[in-house]
Write a protein that holds these residues in place. Structure first.
Motif, PDB file in Angstrom:
ATOM      1  N   ALA A 126       0.636  -1.127   0.043  1.00  0.00           N
ATOM      2  CA  ALA A 126      -0.008  -0.163   0.073  1.00  0.00           C
ATOM      3  C   ALA A 126       0.830   1.310   0.042  1.00  0.00           C
ATOM      4  O   ALA A 126       0.673   2.251  -0.629  1.00  0.00           O
ATOM      5  CB  ALA A 126      -1.049   0.250   1.198  1.00  0.00           C
ATOM      6  N   ALA A 127       1.907   1.213   0.660  1.00  0.00           N
ATOM      7  CA  ALA A 127       2.876   2.193   0.822  1.00  0.00           C
ATOM      8  C   ALA A 127       3.613   2.431  -0.605  1.00  0.00           C
ATOM      9  O   ALA A 127       4.126   3.467  -1.116  1.00  0.00           O
ATOM     10  CB  ALA A 127       3.660   2.418   2.243  1.00  0.00           C
ATOM     11  N   ALA A 128       4.144   1.220  -0.805  1.00  0.00           N
ATOM     12  CA  ALA A 128       5.349   1.323  -1.859  1.00  0.00           C
ATOM     13  C   ALA A 128       4.560   1.386  -3.275  1.00  0.00           C
ATOM     14  O   ALA A 128       5.469   2.260  -4.111  1.00  0.00           O
ATOM     15  CB  ALA A 128       5.761  -0.249  -1.895  1.00  0.00           C
ATOM     16  N   THR A 129       3.377   1.115  -3.203  1.00  0.00           N
ATOM     17  CA  THR A 129       3.032   1.528  -4.744  1.00  0.00           C
ATOM     18  C   THR A 129       2.724   2.986  -4.858  1.00  0.00           C
ATOM     19  O   THR A 129       2.684   3.611  -6.328  1.00  0.00           O
ATOM     20  CB  THR A 129       1.620   0.930  -5.221  1.00  0.00           C
ATOM     21  N   ALA A 139       4.931   8.474  -7.874  1.00  0.00           N
ATOM     22  CA  ALA A 139       5.852   9.771  -7.771  1.00  0.00           C
ATOM     23  C   ALA A 139       6.752   9.457  -8.955  1.00  0.00           C
ATOM     24  O   ALA A 139       7.283  10.479  -9.621  1.00  0.00           O
ATOM     25  CB  ALA A 139       6.864   9.504  -6.479  1.00  0.00           C
ATOM     26  N   LEU A 140       7.229   8.481  -9.747  1.00  0.00           N
ATOM     27  CA  LEU A 140       7.891   8.004 -10.608  1.00  0.00           C
ATOM     28  C   LEU A 140       7.261   8.411 -11.912  1.00  0.00           C
ATOM     29  O   LEU A 140       7.519   8.921 -12.816  1.00  0.00           O
ATOM     30  CB  LEU A 140       8.036   6.359 -10.689  1.00  0.00           C
ATOM     31  N   LEU A 141       5.635   8.194 -11.875  1.00  0.00           N
ATOM     32  CA  LEU A 141       4.972   8.590 -13.075  1.00  0.00           C
ATOM     33  C   LEU A 141       4.898  10.193 -13.124  1.00  0.00           C
ATOM     34  O   LEU A 141       4.922  10.559 -14.383  1.00  0.00           O
ATOM     35  CB  LEU A 141       3.339   7.980 -12.910  1.00  0.00           C
ATOM     36  N   THR A 188       0.470   5.989 -22.175  1.00  0.00           N
ATOM     37  CA  THR A 188      -0.317   5.106 -21.591  1.00  0.00           C
ATOM     38  C   THR A 188      -0.157   3.920 -20.939  1.00  0.00           C
ATOM     39  O   THR A 188      -0.686   3.406 -19.796  1.00  0.00           O
ATOM     40  CB  THR A 188      -1.490   4.877 -22.433  1.00  0.00           C
ATOM     41  N   THR A 189       1.207   3.196 -21.659  1.00  0.00           N
ATOM     42  CA  THR A 189       1.766   1.963 -20.985  1.00  0.00           C
ATOM     43  C   THR A 189       2.038   2.404 -19.345  1.00  0.00           C
ATOM     44  O   THR A 189       1.852   1.516 -18.614  1.00  0.00           O
ATOM     45  CB  THR A 189       3.135   1.754 -21.767  1.00  0.00           C
ATOM     46  N   TYR A 190       2.750   3.443 -19.165  1.00  0.00           N
ATOM     47  CA  TYR A 190       3.259   3.780 -17.758  1.00  0.00           C
ATOM     48  C   TYR A 190       1.999   3.975 -17.051  1.00  0.00           C
ATOM     49  O   TYR A 190       1.839   3.383 -15.696  1.00  0.00           O
ATOM     50  CB  TYR A 190       3.989   5.125 -17.874  1.00  0.00           C
ATOM     51  N   LEU A 191       0.673   4.487 -17.462  1.00  0.00           N
ATOM     52  CA  LEU A 191      -0.445   4.765 -16.584  1.00  0.00           C
ATOM     53  C   LEU A 191      -1.138   3.234 -16.086  1.00  0.00           C
ATOM     54  O   LEU A 191      -1.421   3.167 -15.071  1.00  0.00           O
ATOM     55  CB  LEU A 191      -1.391   5.634 -17.465  1.00  0.00           C
ATOM     56  N   LEU A 223       5.090  15.361  -6.891  1.00  0.00           N
ATOM     57  CA  LEU A 223       6.188  14.454  -6.628  1.00  0.00           C
ATOM     58  C   LEU A 223       6.385  14.460  -4.994  1.00  0.00           C
ATOM     59  O   LEU A 223       6.343  13.115  -4.477  1.00  0.00           O
ATOM     60  CB  LEU A 223       7.412  15.129  -6.959  1.00  0.00           C
ATOM     61  N   ASN A 224       6.466  15.598  -4.152  1.00  0.00           N
ATOM     62  CA  ASN A 224       6.604  15.470  -2.824  1.00  0.00           C
ATOM     63  C   ASN A 224       5.219  14.825  -2.248  1.00  0.00           C
ATOM     64  O   ASN A 224       5.449  14.167  -1.132  1.00  0.00           O
ATOM     65  CB  ASN A 224       6.771  16.873  -2.402  1.00  0.00           C
ATOM     66  N   PHE A 225       3.919  15.264  -2.866  1.00  0.00           N
ATOM     67  CA  PHE A 225       3.046  14.553  -2.178  1.00  0.00           C
ATOM     68  C   PHE A 225       2.951  13.198  -2.295  1.00  0.00           C
ATOM     69  O   PHE A 225       2.768  12.360  -1.277  1.00  0.00           O
ATOM     70  CB  PHE A 225       1.949  14.988  -3.085  1.00  0.00           C
ATOM     71  N   PHE A 226       3.341  12.507  -3.221  1.00  0.00           N
ATOM     72  CA  PHE A 226       2.987  10.845  -3.452  1.00  0.00           C
ATOM     73  C   PHE A 226       4.466  10.458  -2.702  1.00  0.00           C
ATOM     74  O   PHE A 226       4.157   9.224  -1.949  1.00  0.00           O
ATOM     75  CB  PHE A 226       3.363  10.559  -4.850  1.00  0.00           C
ATOM     76  N   ILE A 227       5.532  10.876  -2.317  1.00  0.00           N
ATOM     77  CA  ILE A 227       6.585  10.574  -1.720  1.00  0.00           C
ATOM     78  C   ILE A 227       6.167  10.595  -0.287  1.00  0.00           C
ATOM     79  O   ILE A 227       6.375   9.498   0.494  1.00  0.00           O
ATOM     80  CB  ILE A 227       7.859  11.228  -1.799  1.00  0.00           C
ATOM     81  N   SER A 228       5.490  11.667   0.060  1.00  0.00           N
ATOM     82  CA  SER A 228       5.005  11.817   1.504  1.00  0.00           C
ATOM     83  C   SER A 228       3.809  10.628   1.819  1.00  0.00           C
ATOM     84  O   SER A 228       3.973  10.054   2.901  1.00  0.00           O
ATOM     85  CB  SER A 228       4.706  13.221   1.842  1.00  0.00           C
ATOM     86  N   THR A 229       3.109  10.452   0.926  1.00  0.00           N
ATOM     87  CA  THR A 229       2.011   9.533   1.174  1.00  0.00           C
ATOM     88  C   THR A 229       2.747   7.933   1.489  1.00  0.00           C
ATOM     89  O   THR A 229       1.982   7.345   1.997  1.00  0.00           O
ATOM     90  CB  THR A 229       0.967   9.388   0.157  1.00  0.00           C
ATOM     91  N   ALA A 230       3.703   7.888   0.747  1.00  0.00           N
ATOM     92  CA  ALA A 230       4.403   6.551   0.833  1.00  0.00           C
ATOM     93  C   ALA A 230       4.999   6.402   2.070  1.00  0.00           C
ATOM     94  O   ALA A 230       4.917   5.559   2.985  1.00  0.00           O
ATOM     95  CB  ALA A 230       5.527   6.231  -0.220  1.00  0.00           C
ATOM     96  N   LEU A 231       5.646   7.750   2.700  1.00  0.00           N
ATOM     97  CA  LEU A 231       6.287   7.740   3.911  1.00  0.00           C
ATOM     98  C   LEU A 231       5.334   7.365   5.100  1.00  0.00           C
ATOM     99  O   LEU A 231       5.692   6.987   6.141  1.00  0.00           O
ATOM    100  CB  LEU A 231       7.279   8.902   4.040  1.00  0.00           C
ATOM    101  N   VAL A 232       4.160   7.896   5.102  1.00  0.00           N
ATOM    102  CA  VAL A 232       3.052   7.879   6.233  1.00  0.00           C
ATOM    103  C   VAL A 232       2.895   6.457   6.400  1.00  0.00           C
ATOM    104  O   VAL A 232       2.181   6.132   7.311  1.00  0.00           O
ATOM    105  CB  VAL A 232       1.935   8.899   6.085  1.00  0.00           C
ATOM    106  N   GLY A 233       3.064   5.581   5.549  1.00  0.00           N
ATOM    107  CA  GLY A 233       2.830   4.274   5.830  1.00  0.00           C
ATOM    108  C   GLY A 233       3.754   3.595   6.485  1.00  0.00           C
ATOM    109  O   GLY A 233       3.561   2.382   6.855  1.00  0.00           O
ATOM    110  N   LEU A 234       4.893   4.080   6.664  1.00  0.00           N
ATOM    111  CA  LEU A 234       6.069   3.395   7.428  1.00  0.00           C
ATOM    112  C   LEU A 234       5.742   3.243   8.800  1.00  0.00           C
ATOM    113  O   LEU A 234       6.097   2.092   9.404  1.00  0.00           O
ATOM    114  CB  LEU A 234       7.383   4.286   7.271  1.00  0.00           C
TER     115      LEU A 234
END
Length: 223
Positions: free
Chosen positions: A112-115, A120-122, A129-132, A195-206
């Protein structure tokens, strides 16, 4: 649930016995059973799905801002995303039947956190469309697995005499903090960017991942 209990008691809208047996007894049973660990369990419940719930609020807006068309968003998010969620649920069920609650709960929290890091990579990749498709499928697949893991965990916590009430309490608490925080997602995106938003949402799962690992023996002592 607690607010309903207090208001109904004060107004005498519902018989006190019904209120006690429906609201207080299940909570009291849970606290007596787990003692101080009840606090840790409630924290895990309250923040287990925070990474994907908070991120999900701005996902469609992000796709649009990134340059994807509404047709592309609908196709990948609603169609392939739904299929991935169903498949993730089936996969989660298989894993839950073969492995213990700890393993599947930890896996769900990590996924849930890693995805969110894929989003952030996107952000920095060109809008193909392949990336999406890859990101949406991965996110929904992990969400399906995490959902099954969470249901299995909640089911293991409930007492057979208070199954419905305790499960309702847990699921309500699960959405409380994520929904409040998600309400400020737009402000965070405007201030700091996707970018910072998605990284932050991943970190809050830690923190949840850490709690599951640290309190493994106490959480799953009977598993």
């Amino acid at each position: 649930m607690l607010l309903v209990f207090v208001i109904s008691t004060r107004t005498k809208y519902i018989n006190n016995y019904v209120l006690v047996s429906t609201f207080w007894d299940p909570l009291d049973n849970f606290v007596k059973k787990y003692g101080t660990m009840a606090i840790v369990i409630l924290i895990i419940i309250g923040f287990y799905r925070i990474a994907d719930i908070v991120m999900g609020v701005v996902a469609n807006l992000f796709y649009s801002d990134k340059g994807y068309t509404l047709n592309q968003i609908a196709t990948f998010s609603k169609f392939w995303g739904l299929i991935a969620t169903i498949f993730g649920g089936l996969l989660g069920g298989i894993l839950a039947s073969r492995y213990n609650n700890y393993s599947i709960l930890l896996l769900g929290a990590i996924l849930a956190a890693a995805t969110n890091l894929l989003f952030a990579l996107l952000v920095i990749l060109e809008p193909k469309t392949t990336y999406l498709m890859i990101v949406i499928i991965a996110d929904n697949l992990s969400g399906g697995i995490a959902s099954v893991a969470f249901v299995a965990f909640l089911s293991s916590l409930t007492n057979i005499n208070f199954t419905t009430s305790q499960y309702a309490l847990f699921t309500s608490f699960m959405l409380f903090f994520p929904k409040i925080i998600a309400g400020y997602s737009g402000i965070f995106v405007v201030s700091f960017g996707y970018l910072n938003f998605f990284i932050s949402t991943a970190l809050v799962g830690l923190p949840v991942i850490i709690l599951i690992v640290v309190f493994k023996n106490k959480l799953f002592i009977s598993k």
